[in-house]
Write a protein that holds these residues in place. Structure first.
Motif, short mmCIF file in Angstrom:
data_model
loop_
_atom_site.label_atom_id
_atom_site.label_comp_id
_atom_site.label_asym_id
_atom_site.label_seq_id
_atom_site.Cartn_x
_atom_site.Cartn_y
_atom_site.Cartn_z
N LYS A 1 39.02 -35.72 33.75
CA LYS A 1 39.36 -36.92 34.27
C LYS A 1 37.92 -37.76 34.21
CE LYS A 1 43.66 -35.62 36.65
NZ LYS A 1 43.80 -35.06 37.69
N LYS A 2 37.04 -37.23 34.46
CA LYS A 2 35.69 -37.78 34.47
C LYS A 2 35.00 -37.53 33.17
CE LYS A 2 34.91 -37.48 39.51
NZ LYS A 2 34.13 -37.13 40.46
N LEU A 3 35.10 -38.66 32.12
CA LEU A 3 34.67 -38.32 30.97
C LEU A 3 33.48 -39.10 30.73
CD1 LEU A 3 38.08 -39.24 29.22
CD2 LEU A 3 36.97 -36.89 29.65
N VAL A 4 32.58 -38.51 29.68
CA VAL A 4 31.55 -39.11 29.08
C VAL A 4 32.09 -40.10 28.17
CG1 VAL A 4 29.20 -39.10 28.14
CG2 VAL A 4 29.88 -37.36 29.99
N THR A 5 32.10 -41.26 28.09
CA THR A 5 32.52 -42.06 26.93
C THR A 5 31.05 -42.74 26.24
OG1 THR A 5 32.64 -44.04 28.53
CG2 THR A 5 34.49 -42.55 28.32
N VAL B 1 23.68 -40.32 21.55
CA VAL B 1 24.94 -39.50 21.50
C VAL B 1 24.41 -38.14 21.70
CG1 VAL B 1 26.89 -38.86 20.46
CG2 VAL B 1 26.45 -41.17 20.69
N MET B 2 23.74 -37.75 20.77
CA MET B 2 23.25 -36.23 20.69
C MET B 2 22.25 -36.02 22.03
SD MET B 2 22.27 -35.42 16.62
CE MET B 2 21.14 -36.85 16.47
N ASN C 1 26.38 -31.23 28.20
CA ASN C 1 26.98 -29.73 27.66
C ASN C 1 28.37 -30.04 27.09
OD1 ASN C 1 26.78 -27.05 26.82
ND2 ASN C 1 27.60 -26.41 28.82
N ILE C 2 28.32 -31.17 26.47
CA ILE C 2 29.72 -31.49 25.74
C ILE C 2 29.46 -31.30 24.25
CG2 ILE C 2 30.61 -32.55 27.85
CD1 ILE C 2 29.94 -35.27 26.18
N SER C 3 30.61 -31.33 23.76
CA SER C 3 30.66 -31.53 22.10
C SER C 3 31.51 -32.62 21.37
CB SER C 3 31.32 -30.03 21.55
OG SER C 3 32.50 -30.11 21.83
N ILE D 1 41.77 -33.53 26.92
CA ILE D 1 41.99 -31.94 26.94
C ILE D 1 41.57 -31.31 25.78
CG2 ILE D 1 44.16 -32.04 26.14
CD1 ILE D 1 44.91 -30.03 28.60
N SER D 2 40.85 -30.10 26.28
CA SER D 2 40.21 -29.30 25.23
C SER D 2 41.25 -28.15 24.88
CB SER D 2 38.90 -29.14 25.36
OG SER D 2 38.76 -28.34 26.44
#
Length: 154
Positions: free
Chosen positions: A29-33, A43-44, A51-53, A136-137
């Protein structure tokens, strides 16, 4: 004379899961946008920091307009080397996926697993009444399945 026993009609038992099975129970629910005008380099850096893709791209009115992933970043890196140009001037809008597949918040993880399998996506934005409420992943679905592994899924 034999013993007679009558218990009466048996009640129908409705299967209830003790663990939650809805997408909204397992989504992040807490997203990096990201914004369309953000640089790919930024972004990179955020991908590594958190630690997201990948993540959703939001416009100024907070509506979902795309999704950016490591694969999109790989494309910019490859093009930069080929054309011998720096990554600094590349922005998200040029490389993000614009036709984003989404799922509703109130479907089961089983239905979500089918969508992941059919569409070969790593993550799906979750919408409620057209508003982004999470993501969701595939990993989230695996975790949910593990929590339900001791239960009968029928």
């Amino acid at each position: 004379m034999g013993i007679k026993s009558f218990q009466g009609a048996r009640e129908t038992v409705k299967k209830e899961y003790s663990a939650p099975i809805m997408v909204e129970d397992y989504m992040t629910k807490k997203l990096v946008t990201f914004k369309p005008e953000q640089s790919i380099l930024e972004v990179m850096e955020l991908f590594t920091k958190y630690n997201i893709s990948g993540g959703p791209v939001m416009d100024d009115n907070n509506f979902l307009v795309g999704i950016i992933s490591e694969a999109d970043c790989m494309k910019t890196i490859s093009e930069s080397r080929y054309f011998n140009m720096p990554i600094l001037d590349k922005n998200v809008e040029k490389y993000m996926t614009k036709n984003v597949e989404t799922i509703p918040h109130d479907i089961s993880i089983f239905d979500a697993a089918g969508i992941f399998h059919k569409n070969n996506r790593r993550r799906l934005p979750v919408l409620q009444n057209g508003i982004l409420v999470g993501q969701i992943s595939r990993k989230d679905i695996v975790i949910a399945a593990l929590k339900l592994s001791g239960q009968n899924w029928k």
